[in-house]
Design a protein around this motif. Structure first.
Motif, PDB file in Angstrom:
ATOM      1  N   UNK A 181     -13.970 -39.979 -25.306  1.00 30.85           N
ATOM      2  CA  UNK A 181     -14.873 -41.126 -25.473  1.00 30.85           C
ATOM      3  C   UNK A 181     -16.333 -40.699 -25.380  1.00 30.85           C
ATOM      4  N   UNK A 182     -16.647 -39.794 -24.454  1.00 27.50           N
ATOM      5  CA  UNK A 182     -18.025 -39.292 -24.373  1.00 27.50           C
ATOM      6  C   UNK A 182     -18.425 -38.676 -25.712  1.00 27.50           C
ATOM      7  N   UNK A 240      -2.455 -38.440 -15.381  1.00 32.41           N
ATOM      8  CA  UNK A 240      -3.851 -38.474 -14.948  1.00 32.41           C
ATOM      9  C   UNK A 240      -4.698 -37.564 -15.818  1.00 32.41           C
ATOM     10  N   UNK A 241      -4.223 -36.367 -16.060  1.00 35.65           N
ATOM     11  CA  UNK A 241      -4.983 -35.417 -16.893  1.00 35.65           C
ATOM     12  C   UNK A 241      -5.157 -35.973 -18.307  1.00 35.65           C
ATOM     13  N   UNK A 242      -4.145 -36.600 -18.865  1.00 31.86           N
ATOM     14  CA  UNK A 242      -4.251 -37.190 -20.199  1.00 31.86           C
ATOM     15  C   UNK A 242      -5.304 -38.292 -20.224  1.00 31.86           C
ATOM     16  N   UNK A 243      -5.336 -39.123 -19.181  1.00 33.87           N
ATOM     17  CA  UNK A 243      -6.338 -40.198 -19.108  1.00 33.87           C
ATOM     18  C   UNK A 243      -7.745 -39.625 -18.991  1.00 33.87           C
ATOM     19  N   UNK A 244      -7.905 -38.585 -18.196  1.00 36.73           N
ATOM     20  CA  UNK A 244      -9.226 -37.963 -18.043  1.00 36.73           C
ATOM     21  C   UNK A 244      -9.665 -37.277 -19.331  1.00 36.73           C
ATOM     22  N   UNK A 245      -8.736 -36.630 -20.016  1.00 40.43           N
ATOM     23  CA  UNK A 245      -9.060 -36.016 -21.312  1.00 40.43           C
ATOM     24  C   UNK A 245      -9.475 -37.075 -22.328  1.00 40.43           C
ATOM     25  N   UNK A 246      -8.815 -38.220 -22.300  1.00 36.06           N
ATOM     26  CA  UNK A 246      -9.191 -39.327 -23.194  1.00 36.06           C
ATOM     27  C   UNK A 246     -10.608 -39.794 -22.892  1.00 36.06           C
ATOM     28  N   UNK A 289     -22.283 -37.852 -26.574  1.00 37.68           N
ATOM     29  CA  UNK A 289     -22.758 -37.468 -25.253  1.00 37.68           C
ATOM     30  C   UNK A 289     -21.973 -36.230 -24.828  1.00 37.68           C
ATOM     31  N   UNK A 290     -22.688 -35.146 -24.588  1.00 36.00           N
ATOM     32  CA  UNK A 290     -22.047 -33.935 -24.094  1.00 36.00           C
ATOM     33  C   UNK A 290     -21.648 -34.156 -22.647  1.00 36.00           C
ATOM     34  N   UNK A 291     -20.409 -33.837 -22.340  1.00 36.43           N
ATOM     35  CA  UNK A 291     -19.903 -34.061 -20.983  1.00 36.43           C
ATOM     36  C   UNK A 291     -18.894 -32.979 -20.643  1.00 36.43           C
ATOM     37  N   UNK A 292     -18.743 -32.768 -19.368  1.00 37.16           N
ATOM     38  CA  UNK A 292     -17.657 -31.915 -18.897  1.00 37.16           C
ATOM     39  C   UNK A 292     -17.128 -32.522 -17.603  1.00 37.16           C
ATOM     40  N   UNK A 332     -21.854 -43.442 -16.634  1.00 40.60           N
ATOM     41  CA  UNK A 332     -22.915 -42.509 -17.053  1.00 40.60           C
ATOM     42  C   UNK A 332     -23.966 -43.225 -17.886  1.00 40.60           C
ATOM     43  N   UNK A 333     -23.537 -44.082 -18.804  1.00 35.43           N
ATOM     44  CA  UNK A 333     -24.484 -44.757 -19.701  1.00 35.43           C
ATOM     45  C   UNK A 333     -25.455 -45.673 -18.942  1.00 35.43           C
TER      46      UNK A 333
END
Length: 100
Positions: A16-17, A6-12, A22-25, A96-97
């Protein structure tokens, strides 16, 4: 659910942002009393254009009170931000977009 996967998917998704300039956290929360302060801290770090609330908070029916709390925290601490919802951790950019 495998936490590392899950963490790897979220980091991916965060990558992409960045690829779209696009700055994101991302704020991952524990489902305990530390959730609200963590969310308030994250919302207060910047003037956000959009906040994406993920399905991990939104979809499980037992978490409905937390979901309501998160929406109201966004309204209170990031009042200028649009609120978006993803369908999975892999389409937060698209969510977000829609509002950027």
């Amino acid at each position: 659910m495998d936490g590392d996967a899950l963490r790897a998917a979220l980091d991916q998704e965060l990558t992409r942002f960045g690829e779209h300039a696009i700055n994101a956290s991302m704020t991952l929360i524990e489902l305990d009393e530390s959730a609200e302060p963590a969310i308030v801290t994250a919302l207060s770090e910047h003037d956000w254009d959009v906040v994406v609330i993920g399905g991990g908070i939104r979809k499980p029916e037992p978490l409905l009170p937390l979901f309501e709390q998160v929406v109201n925290l966004v309204r209170r601490h990031a009042p200028k931000a649009a609120i978006a919802f993803n369908t999975s951790g892999g389409d937060s950019l698209e969510a977000a977009k829609r509002w950027l």
